[in-house]
Each structure stands twice: as structure tokens, then as C-alpha cells.
Design a protein around this motif. Structure first.
Motif, PDB file in Angstrom:
ATOM      1  N   PHE A 387      -7.099  -4.616  -9.155  1.00 40.26           N
ATOM      2  CA  PHE A 387      -5.957  -5.307  -8.538  1.00 40.26           C
ATOM      3  C   PHE A 387      -6.470  -6.477  -7.718  1.00 40.26           C
ATOM      4  CE2 PHE A 387      -7.198  -1.943  -5.588  1.00 40.26           C
ATOM      5  CZ  PHE A 387      -7.318  -2.635  -4.382  1.00 40.26           C
ATOM      6  N   VAL A 388      -5.582  -7.436  -7.480  1.00 43.51           N
ATOM      7  CA  VAL A 388      -5.889  -8.610  -6.672  1.00 43.51           C
ATOM      8  C   VAL A 388      -4.755  -8.788  -5.667  1.00 43.51           C
ATOM      9  CG1 VAL A 388      -6.304 -11.100  -6.641  1.00 43.51           C
ATOM     10  CG2 VAL A 388      -7.142  -9.723  -8.555  1.00 43.51           C
ATOM     11  N   LYS A 389      -5.129  -9.001  -4.373  1.00 39.95           N
ATOM     12  CA  LYS A 389      -4.136  -9.225  -3.320  1.00 39.95           C
ATOM     13  C   LYS A 389      -4.364 -10.588  -2.682  1.00 39.95           C
ATOM     14  CE  LYS A 389      -3.826  -4.354  -1.854  1.00 39.95           C
ATOM     15  NZ  LYS A 389      -4.024  -3.458  -0.688  1.00 39.95           N
ATOM     16  N   ASP A 390      -3.273 -11.214  -2.250  1.00 37.68           N
ATOM     17  CA  ASP A 390      -3.345 -12.472  -1.517  1.00 37.68           C
ATOM     18  C   ASP A 390      -4.032 -12.255  -0.169  1.00 37.68           C
ATOM     19  OD1 ASP A 390      -2.346 -15.347  -1.100  1.00 37.68           O
ATOM     20  OD2 ASP A 390      -1.570 -14.300   0.660  1.00 37.68           O
ATOM     21  N   ALA A 391      -4.906 -13.180   0.222  1.00 39.43           N
ATOM     22  CA  ALA A 391      -5.682 -13.011   1.466  1.00 39.43           C
ATOM     23  C   ALA A 391      -4.810 -13.075   2.713  1.00 39.43           C
ATOM     24  CB  ALA A 391      -6.772 -14.079   1.551  1.00 39.43           C
ATOM     25  N   ASP A 392      -3.747 -13.843   2.682  1.00 38.22           N
ATOM     26  CA  ASP A 392      -2.904 -13.998   3.874  1.00 38.22           C
ATOM     27  C   ASP A 392      -1.882 -12.875   4.005  1.00 38.22           C
ATOM     28  OD1 ASP A 392      -4.177 -16.344   4.660  1.00 38.22           O
ATOM     29  OD2 ASP A 392      -2.905 -17.560   3.360  1.00 38.22           O
ATOM     30  N   LEU A 394      -1.575 -10.170   1.809  1.00 37.85           N
ATOM     31  CA  LEU A 394      -2.020  -8.906   1.205  1.00 37.85           C
ATOM     32  C   LEU A 394      -0.966  -8.336   0.255  1.00 37.85           C
ATOM     33  CD1 LEU A 394      -3.912  -7.134   4.148  1.00 37.85           C
ATOM     34  CD2 LEU A 394      -4.829  -8.481   2.271  1.00 37.85           C
ATOM     35  N   ARG A 395      -0.246  -9.241  -0.394  1.00 40.95           N
ATOM     36  CA  ARG A 395       0.684  -8.816  -1.444  1.00 40.95           C
ATOM     37  C   ARG A 395      -0.060  -8.794  -2.776  1.00 40.95           C
ATOM     38  NH1 ARG A 395       5.916  -8.638   0.129  1.00 40.95           N
ATOM     39  NH2 ARG A 395       6.428  -9.629   2.122  1.00 40.95           N
ATOM     40  N   PHE A 396       0.311  -7.842  -3.628  1.00 42.39           N
ATOM     41  CA  PHE A 396      -0.342  -7.721  -4.935  1.00 42.39           C
ATOM     42  C   PHE A 396      -0.017  -8.949  -5.780  1.00 42.39           C
ATOM     43  CE2 PHE A 396      -0.332  -3.292  -3.621  1.00 42.39           C
ATOM     44  CZ  PHE A 396      -1.572  -2.860  -4.040  1.00 42.39           C
ATOM     45  N   LYS A 397      -1.075  -9.562  -6.339  1.00 43.86           N
ATOM     46  CA  LYS A 397      -0.896 -10.717  -7.211  1.00 43.86           C
ATOM     47  C   LYS A 397      -1.189 -10.363  -8.667  1.00 43.86           C
ATOM     48  CE  LYS A 397      -2.390 -14.694  -5.821  1.00 43.86           C
ATOM     49  NZ  LYS A 397      -3.311 -15.777  -5.335  1.00 43.86           N
ATOM     50  N   LEU A 398      -2.019  -9.332  -8.861  1.00 41.39           N
ATOM     51  CA  LEU A 398      -2.392  -8.947 -10.222  1.00 41.39           C
ATOM     52  C   LEU A 398      -2.806  -7.482 -10.223  1.00 41.39           C
ATOM     53  CD1 LEU A 398      -4.550 -10.932 -12.717  1.00 41.39           C
ATOM     54  CD2 LEU A 398      -5.258  -8.607 -12.133  1.00 41.39           C
ATOM     55  N   ILE A 399      -2.400  -6.753 -11.274  1.00 40.94           N
ATOM     56  CA  ILE A 399      -2.874  -5.378 -11.482  1.00 40.94           C
ATOM     57  C   ILE A 399      -3.021  -5.152 -12.980  1.00 40.94           C
ATOM     58  CG2 ILE A 399      -1.767  -4.452  -9.408  1.00 40.94           C
ATOM     59  CD1 ILE A 399       0.344  -3.223 -11.291  1.00 40.94           C
ATOM     60  N   ASN A 400      -3.826  -4.158 -13.350  1.00 43.41           N
ATOM     61  CA  ASN A 400      -3.962  -3.843 -14.771  1.00 43.41           C
ATOM     62  C   ASN A 400      -3.247  -2.533 -15.098  1.00 43.41           C
ATOM     63  OD1 ASN A 400      -5.663  -2.006 -13.590  1.00 43.41           O
ATOM     64  ND2 ASN A 400      -7.421  -2.414 -14.918  1.00 43.41           N
ATOM     65  N   ILE A 407      -0.962   4.269  -9.686  1.00 42.74           N
ATOM     66  CA  ILE A 407       0.062   4.122  -8.655  1.00 42.74           C
ATOM     67  C   ILE A 407       1.356   4.787  -9.076  1.00 42.74           C
ATOM     68  CG2 ILE A 407       1.433   2.421  -7.357  1.00 42.74           C
ATOM     69  CD1 ILE A 407      -0.946   0.536  -7.490  1.00 42.74           C
ATOM     70  N   GLY A 408       1.575   4.840 -10.378  1.00 42.83           N
ATOM     71  CA  GLY A 408       2.790   5.502 -10.865  1.00 42.83           C
ATOM     72  C   GLY A 408       3.988   4.584 -10.941  1.00 42.83           C
ATOM     73  N   LEU A 409       3.747   3.268 -10.949  1.00 44.08           N
ATOM     74  CA  LEU A 409       4.830   2.288 -11.043  1.00 44.08           C
ATOM     75  C   LEU A 409       4.436   1.219 -12.052  1.00 44.08           C
ATOM     76  CD1 LEU A 409       5.563   1.798  -7.228  1.00 44.08           C
ATOM     77  CD2 LEU A 409       6.991   3.077  -8.838  1.00 44.08           C
ATOM     78  N   ASP A 410       5.453   0.542 -12.633  1.00 44.56           N
ATOM     79  CA  ASP A 410       5.137  -0.536 -13.570  1.00 44.56           C
ATOM     80  C   ASP A 410       4.776  -1.811 -12.803  1.00 44.56           C
ATOM     81  OD1 ASP A 410       7.571  -2.331 -13.242  1.00 44.56           O
ATOM     82  OD2 ASP A 410       8.531  -0.431 -13.767  1.00 44.56           O
ATOM     83  N   LYS A 411       4.202  -2.751 -13.540  1.00 41.26           N
ATOM     84  CA  LYS A 411       3.695  -3.980 -12.940  1.00 41.26           C
ATOM     85  C   LYS A 411       4.768  -4.739 -12.171  1.00 41.26           C
ATOM     86  CE  LYS A 411       0.772  -6.223 -15.403  1.00 41.26           C
ATOM     87  NZ  LYS A 411       0.115  -7.053 -16.431  1.00 41.26           N
ATOM     88  N   ASN A 412       5.965  -4.828 -12.732  1.00 40.27           N
ATOM     89  CA  ASN A 412       7.045  -5.577 -12.076  1.00 40.27           C
ATOM     90  C   ASN A 412       7.453  -4.967 -10.742  1.00 40.27           C
ATOM     91  OD1 ASN A 412       7.145  -7.392 -14.216  1.00 40.27           O
ATOM     92  ND2 ASN A 412       8.648  -6.158 -15.349  1.00 40.27           N
ATOM     93  N   SER A 413       7.221  -3.671 -10.589  1.00 40.15           N
ATOM     94  CA  SER A 413       7.569  -2.998  -9.331  1.00 40.15           C
ATOM     95  C   SER A 413       6.463  -3.112  -8.287  1.00 40.15           C
ATOM     96  CB  SER A 413       7.853  -1.508  -9.595  1.00 40.15           C
ATOM     97  OG  SER A 413       8.925  -1.356 -10.497  1.00 40.15           O
ATOM     98  N   GLY A 416       3.859  -8.707  -5.947  1.00 43.48           N
ATOM     99  CA  GLY A 416       4.642  -9.282  -4.852  1.00 43.48           C
ATOM    100  C   GLY A 416       4.898  -8.312  -3.718  1.00 43.48           C
ATOM    101  N   LYS A 417       4.548  -7.035  -3.913  1.00 42.46           N
ATOM    102  CA  LYS A 417       4.765  -6.029  -2.880  1.00 42.46           C
ATOM    103  C   LYS A 417       3.487  -5.840  -2.071  1.00 42.46           C
ATOM    104  CE  LYS A 417       8.917  -5.069  -4.418  1.00 42.46           C
ATOM    105  NZ  LYS A 417       9.151  -3.876  -5.221  1.00 42.46           N
ATOM    106  N   THR A 418       3.625  -5.200  -0.896  1.00 41.21           N
ATOM    107  CA  THR A 418       2.476  -4.821  -0.084  1.00 41.21           C
ATOM    108  C   THR A 418       2.280  -3.309  -0.176  1.00 41.21           C
ATOM    109  OG1 THR A 418       3.695  -4.394   1.968  1.00 41.21           O
ATOM    110  CG2 THR A 418       3.058  -6.679   1.523  1.00 41.21           C
TER     111      THR A 418
END
Length: 673
Positions: A387-392, A394-400, A407-413, A416-418
Motif C-alpha cells: 500500500f501507499v499513503k500520502d505523506a501529509d 496519510l490517506r491510502f493512494k494505492l493498494i494491491n 483488510i477485507g474491503l475492495d479497493k474503492n472502499s 482516499g480513506k485513512t
């Protein structure tokens, strides 16, 4: 009616007394000289005391008395002498009266002048204090220098700026306060103002303060003059423009930081600021463009559309993208233009925007799409969580895909979340803390274990967090690489249990017993207490195995262990040594009597039958006890003594305990390490 003061009344009485004395002297025919002197005194006193208005009546009285005297005693003086005396009296009376009146008038003028000076001084003092109060309460730095550039007045803002009191500053120059280079620049401007007798306004200065900090000020310097118009010094007023300068530099930096044409306009479409890219694209300098509109730099056919879209942004107060034709090195090309209104309070004061040349966008977009699909395919097929999070934020920017599954959730969920949107607060706090630690230290951080829980899923993961830096060394994001180690941890736990715990009874085995013995013996030494080591073996347990089988025997061992654990203290150790042998470490005893009470409690656990699979088993046990440190301090020796005492207990019929010190000693030849 004029009122007399007390001294005035005394003078009046004196004058009247002298007049009466004169009249009496004349009446009684006193000596001529005495009469003349008294008459002269009357004239002088009346003139000096009350001025010309009293000197004439005094002269009349004196003259009348002398004339009467002359009439009675004509032989006292010849006619010419009498005339001269009277003339002298007249001259003296008039002269002294006029002199006295002139003196009084001058005295009054002097007193009036003094009062006026004092009044003016008070007014000047009041005005000065008012001026000082005003100057001390304005945010500008104000100072006054004389012709030698020495401070003769400063306000509070100046004192605060240089961190010196006015008492220290008065009489000093810039060279006593600022570094020499800055002081020279200031002195040069001051001398120029005085020499030219002209104010110098809007001087921008970057000054370094005594504490090492710097600030930008705009200074206005004006000469002041004496009453003859000669320059006597200068008045300086400076304003702190550090924030404004910083904002200007930031705006300039922001605009120049754009990789595209960028600008700031007022609401009428005039350029307030542009970046270098825009200036170069139309072959002009930024200064030449400032204050102009697009009509001045672009062809009319393109400029009209540009102006119309600017006005639309102002009217709608909304951000919007446009596609327009602009010049790039004189060539019209298609641009994607971003416009946003600049709002101050409720009023739109201008627009800000940038223009990106998108003439090659289609080719780049196709290539970018291909690379993005390839990158996504590679990332999604990596068998570990990424996963990749924004430095400022800390919202998710990318996951595989693996991250989605863990995590048990799809990418769209998730994008953009923290962590606070996905996990319980306690977990999220931990994740965020570690993210910040990696970003703040700019180093890779490895977290051996994390309990990741989302939805109904709970796993243990090992995570490596790596900050990704830009070309300036500033973190732009944090990359997380996590691996599910739940099975690994479960295996480690199983291995640990097999290594240190008995599989059947779940009691510590002989290996863990050794560690517990060391800890307990050290505590006993420290506390100066005794410790009992007890070995227990079941009486005739072989009959249970022979009759019901080893499986039943194992279940009995488990039932026995569960019963005895209930009477053990948390600080004690109850372990299975092997077969049907159990060992105890019971600490913190003062004497063997207390040990006997505990041994009785263990044997009492055999009083009631053990029910295993609806079968009641009546089994007893024999115990041997050795005492630390009375019998020995070595673990192997104490176990050997306890084992020897246990066999003696069995020989006595079982269901009892024997202390090694009370036994026949050395009933077993077994060795214990």
C-alpha cells in the motif's frame, strides 16, 4: 472697588502717617530741614508705593505744606531756593511715580511671560507625551536622528525590534546596534536624505536583528528642519513587511513552480503576476505583462474567448476547466486551462489559473494508460500486501489485491480513506504513529507484529514502512509492505508449547521447570526465605493403565493437573516431570511447619475420587520434599533428595509425604541434571 492686599494696606497707613507727620511738623513750626525731609519722604514713599497716581497727591500735600511753611517762615529760604525745592519735589515725584509704574508694568509683563512660558511648557509636555503615547501604540517603527545620525527619540516598536531600551538607544547610532554592513546602508540613505533635503520613501530593507533573525521592512525617511529651514536631522518610519514579502515570494515561487503557464489576475482581467513560462511563451518579460490583459498579448480571436471565460469564472464564483487556443513560442496550440476565483470575504477580487499544452495529450495518455495497466498488473500479482499513503494526510493512494483481501474491503472502499476509516481507533492510532515515525526520521521502519483487524477478519502481519522522498529530500508518501505471518506465529506458539509445556496436562515440563527453579531460588536468596522442592508420584497408577488403558490414564493425569492447579499460587510452579511424576516449587516459607500445611493440602486433593468418563478413580499419591537452602542449593541435588524422600514415603504405604532431612537418605540412585 479695588481691594487692598495686606502689604498694600500697610503702605497706605505708612503714607498717611508720613503725611500727618508732615502736617504736624508744619503746624508746630519744626525745623525747615526736618520739614523738607519729611515732605521728600512723603513724595518718595507715595511714588514708590502707589506709582504716579499717588505721587501727585503726595506732591500736592508736600507742596501745600511747604508753601504754608514758607508763608509762616519766609526767612527759611530765598524765593529762588523755594522755587528750586518745589521743582525738585515735582521732578522727584513724577520721575519716581513713572519709574515705579514702569517697573510694575514690566514686572507684570515678566510674570505674564513666565506664566505663558510655563503654560506653553505644560502644553508642549502634554503634546509630547501624547505624541509619545501615539507613537508607542502604533505598529510602525518610528525614530528621530540628529544631524550626526544619533538617535534622539525612538518609540516602543523600535525598542522591541532591536531589543534595547530607549535609555540605551538615545545618543547611539546604527553602528552601535546593527552589523556594520547593514549600518552602512542605513547611514548612506540617511546622509542622502539630509544632503538632498528630500524624503526617500518606500525603501525595502532586509535587516538582521540582534537575535540573529532577519525581517523585511519598508522605510520612509524624511528630513526635519529648524526655524531657519536648516536640516537638523531625519525622521524615520518603517513598517514590517516580512509577511507581505513572504507572501509575494511564495506567490512568485508557487507560480514559477508550476510546470505550465500560470497567472494571477484582478477581476477586470489584468495580470497581477505571471510565471516565467507564460512570459517566455509570448516573448515578453513578466514586468511587461503585469498590468496588461490578454488582449495585449494574444491574437484577438483567442483573447476574446479567454476574457469571456475569465468573466464567467468571476460571475459564477466556481472553479472550472476550459479548452482554449493559446500561443506557445508564437504557435497556436490547444491548452487545458484551469481557472479559480480569488475570493476575499464575500467579494471576488480576481482569478488564478494555469494553462497546460495538451496537443500531445492523446499519445501520452495512451502510453500512460498502458504503463498504468502494466504497473497495476504487477502490483496486484505480488503475493504480499502493498500500500501507499500520502505523506501529509496519510490517506491510502494505492493498494494491491492482497491488501484488499487482508483488510477485507475492495479497493474503492479503501483509496482516499485513512486508517481511522477502516480500523478500530486503538489500531489506527498505532498505524498512524508508525507512519509518522517513518516519515519524520526519513528511514525504513520494520514492525514485527501488528494485529490487523477489519470487519470480521483478524490476522497478524509483519510490516516494513519506507518513506519515499522527492528530489529535495522531502517525504511525499510512505510505502507499506506487509506479510501475513499469522500461521508463522501460530507455529512458533505451538513449537514453544511443545518445547516448554506438557502436551497432555498443559503444565510446564522439566525444561521450563529448570528456568522457574533458577528464578525462584534467586528470589528466595534475596528475600532470605525457604523453598520446598517436592516430587509426587501416584500410588499403584500402573493398575489404572493396565485396567483402563493408557488413554484413560492420560485423561486422569489431565484431571489431576486441573484439580491441583486450583490450589496453587501464581508464584509457584507445578510441572509434570514425566510419566506419573510431578514436581513442585513452593517458595516464601519461613519454616518447615508451613511447608507441611501446604503438603497436606496437596495430599488432601486425593481425598475425593477423580471422575473420568463416568468412572470414579480412587488414587493416592506419595510426596518427597527437599528444602532450599537447608538440604542443598543445586537443582539436581534437591530433585535427587526429593525423589529419595518420595520413595521412602511409598515404602511407608503411600498417601503421605516425607522430608528428606527426616528420611533414611539416598533411597534412589537416579541422577538429576
Amino acid at each position: 472697588m479695588k481691594k487692598f492686599t495686606r502689604p498694600g494696606s500697610l503702605y497706605l497707613v505708612l503714607t498717611v502717617s508720613i503725611a500727618i507727620a508732615l502736617i504736624l511738623a508744619v503746624y508746630f513750626g519744626a525745623n525747615f530741614i526736618l520739614v523738607s525731609v519729611v515732605a521728600l519722604i512723603l513724595i518718595i514713599v507715595s511714588a514708590i508705593t502707589f506709582g504716579i497716581r499717588a505721587s501727585i497727591p503726595g506732591l500736592i500735600v508736600s507742596s501745600a505744606c511747604l508753601l504754608h511753611y514758607f508763608y509762616q517762615f519766609s526767612e527759611c529760604a530765598n524765593f529762588s531756593g523755594k522755587i528750586i525745592i518745589l521743582l525738585n519735589y515735582f521732578i522727584i515725584a513724577i520721575s519716581l511715580g513713572i519709574a515705579r509704574d514702569f517697573f510694575q508694568k514690566q514686572k507684570k509683563n515678566i510674570l505674564d511671560y513666565k506664566n505663558r512660558i510655563e503654560s506653553d511648557a505644560e502644553v508642549v509636555y502634554t503634546h509630547r507625551k501624547l505624541l509619545e503615547s501615539i507613537l508607542d501604540n502604533i505598529p510602525a517603527v518610528v525614530y528621530v536622528r540628529d544631524a550626526d545620525l544619533k538617535f534622539i527619540m525612538v518609540n516602543k516598536a523600535f525598542e522591541k525590534l532591536v531589543q534595547k531600551s530607549s535609555d540605551f538607544l538615545i545618543g547611539k547610532t546604527d553602528f552601535d546596534i546593527f552589523p556594520e554592513k547593514i549600518a552602512k546602508n542605513m547611514a548612506r540613505d540617511d546622509i542622502e536624505v539630509m544632503n538632498n533635503d528630500m524624503p526617500k520613501l518606500g525603501i525595502e530593507e532586509n535587516i538582521f536583528l540582534p537575535d540573529g533573525k532577519s525581517m523585511w521592512v519598508v522605510a520612509n525617511k524624511m528630513p526635519f528642519h529648524d526655524k531657519n529651514g536648516k536640516v537638523k536631522g531625519i525622521i524615520g518610519i518603517s513598517y514590517d513587511i516580512s509577511k507581505m514579502k513572504k507572501m509575494s515570494l511564495q506567490l512568485e515561487t508557487i507560480l514559477n513552480g508550476f510546470p505550465y503557464k500560470a497567472w494571477l489576475k484582478d477581476k477586470n482581467g489584468r495580470y497581477l503576476a505571471v510565471n516565467e513560462i507564460l512570459a517566455r511563451s509570448v516573448n515578453k518579460s513578466r514586468k511587461e505583462i503585469t498590468g496588461k490583459t490578454v488582449m495585449d498579448i494574444y491574437p484577438e480571436e483567442y483573447a476574446k474567448e479567454h476574457m469571456a471565460n475569465d468573466q464567467q469564472t468571476v460571475d459564477t464564483r466556481k472553479t472550472k476547466y476550459f479548452h482554449e487556443m493559446l500561443l506557445t513560442n508564437g504557435v497556436p496550440t490547444l491548452h487545458e486551462i484551469y481557472r479559480a476565483p480569488v475570493i476575499n470575504g464575500e467579494e471576488v477580487v480576481g482569478t488564478i489559473g494555469y494553462a497546460k499544452d495538451i496537443s500531445k495529450m492523446q499519445e501520452e495518455l495512451k502510453e500512460l494508460t498502458r504503463l498504468n495497466n502494466l504497473f497495476s498488473a504487477v502490483i496486484d500479482n505480488i503475493p504480499i500486501m502493498l500500500f501507499v499513503k500520502d505523506a501529509d494526510t496519510l490517506r491510502f493512494k494505492l493498494i494491491n489485491k492482497v491488501a484488499e483481501e487482508l483488510i477485507g474491503l475492495d479497493k474503492n472502499s479503501i483509496i482516499g480513506k485513512t486508517d481511522y476509516d477502516l480500523f478500530p481507533k486503538k489500531q489506527a492510532d498505532f498505524f498512524i504513529k508508525k507512519d509518522r515515525e517513518a516519515l519524520d526520521t526519513n528511514r525504513q521502519l520494520v514492525i514485527e507484529e501488528e494485529n490487523l483487524t477489519s470487519g470480521k477478519k483478524s490476522v497478524i502481519i509483519s510490516t516494513k514502512k519506507v518513506p519515499l522522498l522527492d528530489e529535495n529530500g522531502k517525504p511525499v508518501c510512505v510505502i507499506g509492505i506487509s506479510e501475513d505471518i499469522t500461521r508463522q506465529k501460530e507455529m512458533e506458539k505451538t513449537i514453544k508449547e511443545l518445547a516448554y509445556y506438557d502436551e497432555i496436562t498443559k503444565l510446564p515440563n522439566r525444561h521450563l521447570f529448570k528456568d522457574r527453579f533458577y528464578i525462584a531460588s534467586e528470589c528466595s536468596k534475596r528475600d532470605k526465605k525457604k523453598m520446598m522442592i517436592s516430587m509426587l508420584d501416584f500410588d499403584k497408577f500402573k493398575l489404572v493403565n493396565d485396567r483402563y488403558g493408557h488413554a484413560m490414564g492420560d485423561r486422569f493425569l489431565k484431571s489431576f493437573a486441573d484439580r491441583v492447579k486450583k490450589i496453587m499460587r501464581k508464584t509457584d510452579t507445578f510441572a509434570r516431570y514425566g510419566g506419573d511424576e510431578f514436581i513442585f516449587i513452593i517458595s516464601s516459607f519461613n519454616n518447615t511447619d508451613d511447608m507441611k500445611i501446604f503438603a497436606d493440602k496437596i495430599l488432601k486433593s486425593f481425598d475425593s475420587p477423580f471422575t473420568v468418563e463416568d468412572i470414579e478413580l480412587y488414587i493416592k499419591g506419595s510426596m518427597g520434599i527437599s528444602v532450599f537452602p537447608d538440604d542443598a542449593v543445586e537443582q539436581g541435588t534437591l530433585l535427587k533428595y526429593a525423589d529419595s524422600a518420595m520413595y521412602e514415603a511409598k515404602e511407608k504405604g503411600g498417601n503421605t509425604y516425607v522430608f528428606y532431612k527426616d528420611s533414611n537418605k539416598n533411597k534412589t540412585g537416579r541422577l538429576f541434571d
